[in-house]
Design a protein around this motif. Structure first.
Motif, PDB file in Angstrom:
ATOM      1  N   MET A  48      -8.075  34.404  33.565  1.00 31.20           N
ATOM      2  CA  MET A  48      -7.164  33.283  33.727  1.00 31.20           C
ATOM      3  C   MET A  48      -7.046  32.991  35.216  1.00 31.20           C
ATOM      4  N   THR A  49      -7.176  31.735  35.543  1.00 37.20           N
ATOM      5  CA  THR A  49      -7.070  31.345  36.946  1.00 37.20           C
ATOM      6  C   THR A  49      -6.700  29.869  37.009  1.00 37.20           C
ATOM      7  N   GLY A  50      -6.393  29.361  38.185  1.00 34.87           N
ATOM      8  CA  GLY A  50      -6.033  27.951  38.234  1.00 34.87           C
ATOM      9  C   GLY A  50      -5.637  27.483  39.616  1.00 34.87           C
ATOM     10  N   ASP A  51      -5.293  26.224  39.702  1.00 34.57           N
ATOM     11  CA  ASP A  51      -4.907  25.607  40.970  1.00 34.57           C
ATOM     12  C   ASP A  51      -3.781  24.607  40.746  1.00 34.57           C
ATOM     13  N   ARG A  52      -3.018  24.398  41.803  1.00 32.83           N
ATOM     14  CA  ARG A  52      -2.027  23.320  41.758  1.00 32.83           C
ATOM     15  C   ARG A  52      -2.732  21.993  42.003  1.00 32.83           C
ATOM     16  N   LEU A  82      -6.231  26.868  34.651  1.00 37.61           N
ATOM     17  CA  LEU A  82      -4.953  26.170  34.603  1.00 37.61           C
ATOM     18  C   LEU A  82      -4.841  25.088  35.671  1.00 37.61           C
ATOM     19  N   ALA A  84      -2.119  23.680  37.358  1.00 39.19           N
ATOM     20  CA  ALA A  84      -0.738  24.181  37.426  1.00 39.19           C
ATOM     21  C   ALA A  84       0.209  23.057  37.848  1.00 39.19           C
ATOM     22  N   GLN A  87       3.788  23.937  38.687  1.00 32.31           N
ATOM     23  CA  GLN A  87       3.950  24.700  39.923  1.00 32.31           C
ATOM     24  C   GLN A  87       4.015  23.794  41.163  1.00 32.31           C
ATOM     25  N   GLN A 175       4.307  32.352  36.728  1.00 32.85           N
ATOM     26  CA  GLN A 175       2.888  32.670  36.877  1.00 32.85           C
ATOM     27  C   GLN A 175       2.503  33.823  35.946  1.00 32.85           C
ATOM     28  N   ASP A 178       1.814  32.265  32.767  1.00 37.89           N
ATOM     29  CA  ASP A 178       0.483  31.640  32.785  1.00 37.89           C
ATOM     30  C   ASP A 178      -0.595  32.641  32.403  1.00 37.89           C
ATOM     31  N   ILE A 179      -0.441  33.830  32.965  1.00 37.33           N
ATOM     32  CA  ILE A 179      -1.488  34.839  32.769  1.00 37.33           C
ATOM     33  C   ILE A 179      -1.361  35.467  31.386  1.00 37.33           C
ATOM     34  N   VAL A 187      -7.743  38.504  36.560  1.00 37.87           N
ATOM     35  CA  VAL A 187      -7.386  37.321  37.347  1.00 37.87           C
ATOM     36  C   VAL A 187      -8.133  37.389  38.682  1.00 37.87           C
ATOM     37  N   GLN A 193      -2.576  37.355  46.646  1.00 33.97           N
ATOM     38  CA  GLN A 193      -1.988  37.179  45.322  1.00 33.97           C
ATOM     39  C   GLN A 193      -1.743  38.513  44.600  1.00 33.97           C
TER      40      GLN A 193
HETATM   41  N1  TRP Z   1      -0.711  29.888  42.405  1.00 29.18           N
HETATM   42  C1  TRP Z   1      -1.937  29.173  42.243  1.00 29.18           C
HETATM   43  C2  TRP Z   1      -2.030  28.109  43.343  1.00 29.18           C
HETATM   44  O1  TRP Z   1      -1.138  27.996  44.150  1.00 29.18           O
HETATM   45  C3  TRP Z   1      -2.049  28.468  40.910  1.00 29.18           C
HETATM   46  C4  TRP Z   1      -1.705  29.335  39.744  1.00 29.18           C
HETATM   47  C5  TRP Z   1      -0.637  29.157  38.931  1.00 29.18           C
HETATM   48  C6  TRP Z   1      -2.394  30.506  39.296  1.00 29.18           C
HETATM   49  N2  TRP Z   1      -0.607  30.116  37.979  1.00 29.18           N
HETATM   50  C7  TRP Z   1      -1.662  30.956  38.168  1.00 29.18           C
HETATM   51  C8  TRP Z   1      -3.531  31.208  39.724  1.00 29.18           C
HETATM   52  C9  TRP Z   1      -2.039  32.117  37.474  1.00 29.18           C
HETATM   53  C10 TRP Z   1      -3.898  32.354  39.023  1.00 29.18           C
HETATM   54  C11 TRP Z   1      -3.158  32.800  37.911  1.00 29.18           C
HETATM   55  O2  TRP Z   1      -2.989  27.379  43.405  1.00 29.18           O
END
Ligand code: TRP
Length: 373
Positions: A48-52, A82, A84, A87, A175, A178-179, A187, A193
């Motif tokens: 699981m991973t992602g970006d704003r 994700l 996000a 976020q 977060q 999310d995971i 992750v 992080q």
């Molecule tokens: N915090 C990450 C960012 O600022 C985005 C994010 C939200 C994320 N939830 C997450 C990354 C869970 C990894 C896992 O871009």
């Protein structure tokens, strides 16, 4: 001291320790072990991973994390990515043109090779059951733990005196949701992080201790681990962190001319002879590194080749290297961006799958909490 206090201070120590050198070394060793396990059996892992969605993805994102995600996806690891969107409002007032940015992020993802037939790309706000996990999770953390979280502190420090919102304070818990909503056990992150992941593991463990299990021998949530990448971090054109707000980025969405202009304005130094020396020549070495990453060469060999060519020779090399390396990605991105209907359909399909997964997890949570009515 009550049991709860003991629990909380243990967790705080672990979180503080998770950024220490010894623990960083352990995390790196563990990451190498995980890489070997992935090569043997990728089906044991869920990522699981992602970006704003706050702006365009850039070359720093690409070499820092995106390329690694695509590699893991292609190695056969099931991946959740994700967007996000919730976020975004942790540290800013309002959302900005968020739908457009979410779709632009989708175009970046698809252009670099995230494949929606293998990876689930979804948005926070479209998955109610994910967000509902936040409520029981909030019961498992203390106010002081959250205040000590280094990422929360860093974001607060960066916010120019903006008061801490309830969401900023609790976003590590969000977060964790999310995971854990998809029971991810891996992750891929940068070392900054690591405290988030420790907080996520603490929440999973406390949930198990306090509320129990839906199935007798199996905790509802796995212990999610960090997969640290060895990727070099790429700086902006002024030698500081690559960041949209500083105008020092090279974006995936830029064209060759814009890229050349950005690199032309890059900071170098007075020494004509180009070397790779990150400690003493951070700006020059950063450009050398970008040239190396884009050509698949070592930074030393790139520096040697430019030699007496000076800042001009270095910039010419880097401009050509970046433009050549990103040309196919950029061409795909242009096509994708021209079809927002398609981007939206991919997001909707991802949201639908994420909702199924989240609903199943929430059912386990309700069963464990004896709230399955
Ligand atoms: N915090 C990450 C960012 O600022 C985005 C994010 C939200 C994320 N939830 C997450 C990354 C869970 C990894 C896992 O871009």
């Amino acid at each position: 001291m009550s049991d709860h206090d003991i629990e909380a201070s243990d967790a705080e120590e672990r979180m503080a320790a998770s950024t220490s050198d010894a623990s960083l070394r352990r995390s790196l060793e563990r990451s190498a072990e995980i890489e070997r396990a992935i090569a043997t059996d990728p089906s044991k892992f869920r990522i699981m991973t992602g970006d704003r969605p706050t702006g365009n993805l850039h070359v720093g994102h690409y070499f820092g994390s995106l390329a690694n995600r695509v590699r893991l996806q292609n190695a056969g690891v099931e991946t959740f990515v994700l967007i996000a969107d919730y976020q975004v409002i942790t540290d800013r007032d309002g959302t900005g043109p968020i739908k457009e940015r979410a779709l632009s992020l989708m175009a970046d993802y698809l252009a670099i090779g995230i494949d929606p037939s293998r990876s689930t790309i979804y948005a926070h706000s479209a998955v109610p059951a994910l967000n509902q996990l936040m409520l029981p999770f909030l019961s498992l953390v203390t106010d002081s733990e959250l205040r000590r979280n280094p990422t929360v502190k860093a974001e607060l420090d960066d916010s120019n005196g903006r008061p801490m919102s309830g969401l900023l304070l609790t976003y590590p818990v969000h977060q964790a949701a999310d995971i854990l909503f998809c029971k991810a056990n891996l992750v891929p992150v940068g070392k900054d992080q690591l405290p988030h992941l420790e907080q996520t593991r603490v929440i999973a463990r406390r949930f198990d201790e306090r509320y129990g299990r839906a199935v007798p021998d199996r905790p509802v949530f796995p212990q999610a681990e960090a997969l640290l990448s060895e990727a070099a971090s790429v700086l902006g054109m002024d030698g500081t962190k690559m960041s949209k707000s500083k105008g020092n980025t090279i974006d995936l969405s830029m064209d060759a001319t814009e890229t050349a202009q950005r690199i032309k304005r890059a900071v170098t130094d007075a020494d004509r002879f180009i070397t790779f020396d990150p400690t003493n020549r951070p700006e020059v070495s950063n450009l050398v590194m970008i040239g190396a990453l884009c050509t698949g060469r070592t930074p030393e060999s790139v520096a040697d080749e430019i030699g007496n060519g000076g800042g001009g020779g270095l910039k010419k090399f880097v401009t050509e290297a970046v433009n050549e390396f990103f040309a196919p990605i950029r061409a795909r991105r242009i096509e994708l961006a021209a079809d927002p209907g398609y981007l939206l359909s991919v997001l909707r399909a991802g949201n639908a799958h994420a909702n199924e997964v989240a609903d199943a997890t929430l059912a386990d949570v309700r069963a464990a909490m004896n709230m399955a009515y």
